[in-house]
Enzyme design. Structure first.
Site, PDB file in Angstrom:
ATOM      1  N   TYR A 141     -23.966  -9.914  66.697  1.00  0.00           N
ATOM      2  CA  TYR A 141     -24.992 -10.929  66.968  1.00  0.00           C
ATOM      3  C   TYR A 141     -26.298 -10.316  67.471  1.00  0.00           C
ATOM      4  CZ  TYR A 141     -21.252 -14.387  66.496  1.00  0.00           C
ATOM      5  OH  TYR A 141     -20.213 -15.161  66.027  1.00  0.00           O
ATOM      6  N   LYS A 191     -10.471  -4.942  64.013  1.00  0.00           N
ATOM      7  CA  LYS A 191     -10.236  -4.851  62.565  1.00  0.00           C
ATOM      8  C   LYS A 191     -10.318  -3.363  62.219  1.00  0.00           C
ATOM      9  CE  LYS A 191      -9.643  -6.877  58.561  1.00  0.00           C
ATOM     10  NZ  LYS A 191      -8.367  -7.501  58.200  1.00  0.00           N
ATOM     11  N   ASP A 223      -7.297 -10.960  61.826  1.00  0.00           N
ATOM     12  CA  ASP A 223      -6.708 -11.960  60.924  1.00  0.00           C
ATOM     13  C   ASP A 223      -5.288 -12.307  61.361  1.00  0.00           C
ATOM     14  OD1 ASP A 223      -6.334  -9.283  60.315  1.00  0.00           O
ATOM     15  OD2 ASP A 223      -6.085  -9.594  58.169  1.00  0.00           O
ATOM     16  N   ASP A 247     -15.772 -15.204  69.507  1.00  0.00           N
ATOM     17  CA  ASP A 247     -16.397 -16.503  69.268  1.00  0.00           C
ATOM     18  C   ASP A 247     -15.408 -17.413  68.537  1.00  0.00           C
ATOM     19  OD1 ASP A 247     -18.175 -18.521  68.837  1.00  0.00           O
ATOM     20  OD2 ASP A 247     -19.541 -17.403  67.541  1.00  0.00           O
ATOM     21  N   ASP A 251     -12.497 -20.454  70.281  1.00  0.00           N
ATOM     22  CA  ASP A 251     -12.492 -21.852  69.832  1.00  0.00           C
ATOM     23  C   ASP A 251     -11.112 -22.240  69.314  1.00  0.00           C
ATOM     24  OD1 ASP A 251     -15.075 -22.381  70.481  1.00  0.00           O
ATOM     25  OD2 ASP A 251     -15.762 -22.828  68.444  1.00  0.00           O
TER      26      ASP A 251
END
Ligand code: NAD
Length: 362
Positions: A141, A191, A223, A247, A251
């Site tokens: 980001y 990852k 994943d 992020d 959620d």
């Protein structure tokens, strides 16, 4: 001795839920003989209206001179058409950046009386009590280069995922420390089968692990982690991960345990810490006296634990919230048949009564 708390109520339901939380903190003050000094500042839409700036200098100054910050929520339709850099949400991004709040803590705990609010089967979600620690001020980001360029006659979009090892280390340490005070299990998510930046992330976690031999470490690819959170949520204790993965996973973890009105959060740095509910300013119900104050009250409980080390006071709030839910009280957002519907004030009264009950049982 007292704790100085910067109080930023913000917009929409912000003032209602923060007022409710201050009443709970005043009760904590009375029960545990802890002094709080509350000082109010403006952020978000109300700050734009008063000062033309979503984070005026005096608010930032107030935060820097406080031991912790309690925030409601910002934003609303009134300010939706302003240019991006003058919108209420800009105040939030700026405060996180200015105070270097690099670790975002999002607990996701299922309260038994609300277990039906989870989209998952009861037997899968029962006992879930995890906390996602997300790196908040670096990663993709913020990485440079970024932008949309022309290459020949084609447009190309680019972002950069970059972590310096110290940026990884400091958030990983925070996560280890938290795990140490909980069930001593840390899941690091990356990852690293594809990304070099993730390979570095994993190396740093392995290096830090030597300093925390009492904490069990598990590495998961992002994943796989996304799948495991819905398959076996109750097996997670602390999850630590970078900005973009965190992020998404925080959620996901939040939705697994149910209602938005119940989710607290903390954003902490080396010197400062900010506590706020996960939800927004809910303009659709602002001023109606029906907002659920529990996410903000639980955020204050996190403040007591993480900023002030007042563990007993913090747990008293958490247990009072559980007690109130077990007693059947619900704000409209979490209401189910057979429960007692209450508004913001009554819910707060019930939490305060609950705290008295919890303390009297000791
Ligand atoms: P929201 O979280 O404000 O509301 C989503 C839905 O959940 C609404 O129906 C709302 O009534 C309900 N809800 C949320 N919190 C509740 C509570 N405590 N009690 C009862 N019901 C509750 O999200 P949104 O509608 O997408 O956004 C509204 C405004 O909030 C926007 O301006 C948005 O930019 C802003 N926002 C701010 C933050 C923040 O301050 N951290 C976070 C998200 C959104």
């Amino acid at each position: 001795m007292g704790y100085r708390i910067a109080v930023l109520k913000g917009d929409g339901i912000g003032p209602e839920i923060v007022e409710a939380t201050l009443r709970v903190l005043n009760k904590i003050s009375e029960i545990f003989n802890i002094n709080f000094e509350f000082k109010e500042g403006y952020i978000g839409g109300i700050a734009i209206d008063k000062f033309g700036d979503p984070l005026p200098d005096q608010t930032l100054e107030l935060c820097k001179n406080s031991d912790a910050i309690l925030l409601g929520a910002v934003g609303g339709p009134k300010w939706d058409n302003l240019p991006t850099d003058r919108r209420p949400e800009k105040g939030l991004l700026k405060i996180r950046k200015e105070l270097d709040l690099f670790a975002n803590l999002r607990p996701a705990k299922v309260f038994d009386p609300l277990i039906k609010a989870s989209p998952l089967r009861k037997d899968v979600v029962k006992g879930t009590d995890m906390i996602v620690v997300r790196e908040l001020t670096s990663g993709i980001y913020y990485g440079e280069p970024r932008g949309i360029y022309k290459e020949g006659d084609k447009r190309v979009g680019i972002n950069t995922m970059k972590y310096e090892e110290d940026e990884i280390r400091r958030v990983v340490r925070v996560a280890f420390e938290i795990a140490r005070k909980r069930r001593k299990k840390l899941t690091s998510v990356d990852k690293s089968n594809v990304l070099e930046v993730s390979k570095l992330w994993r190396d740093v976690v392995e290096e830090e692990r030597k300093n925390f031999p009492d904490v069990e470490v598990e590495h998961l690819y992002v994943d796989n982690c996304a799948m495991q959170i819905v398959r076996r949520p109750s097996t997670f204790d602390v999850i630590v991960t970078g900005n973009i993965f965190g992020d998404i996973l925080s959620d996901e973890a939040g939705v697994v345990v149910g209602s938005l009105g119940m989710l607290p959060s903390a954003s902490i740095g080396e010197r400062y810490a900010l506590y706020e509910p996960v939800h927004g300013s809910a303009p659709d119900i602002a001023g109606k006296g029906i907002a659920n104050p529990l996410a903000t009250i639980l955020s204050a409980s996190m403040m007591l634990k993480y900023s002030f080390g007042e563990t007993e006071a913090s747990e008293t709030i958490e247990r009072a919230v559980e007690y109130v839910l077990e007693s059947g009280y619900r704000t409209p957002d979490i209401f189910e048949e057979g429960c007692i519907k209450v508004g913001t004030e009554d819910m707060t009264d019930k939490v305060i009564e609950g705290m008295e009950v919890i303390v009297s049982q000791k």
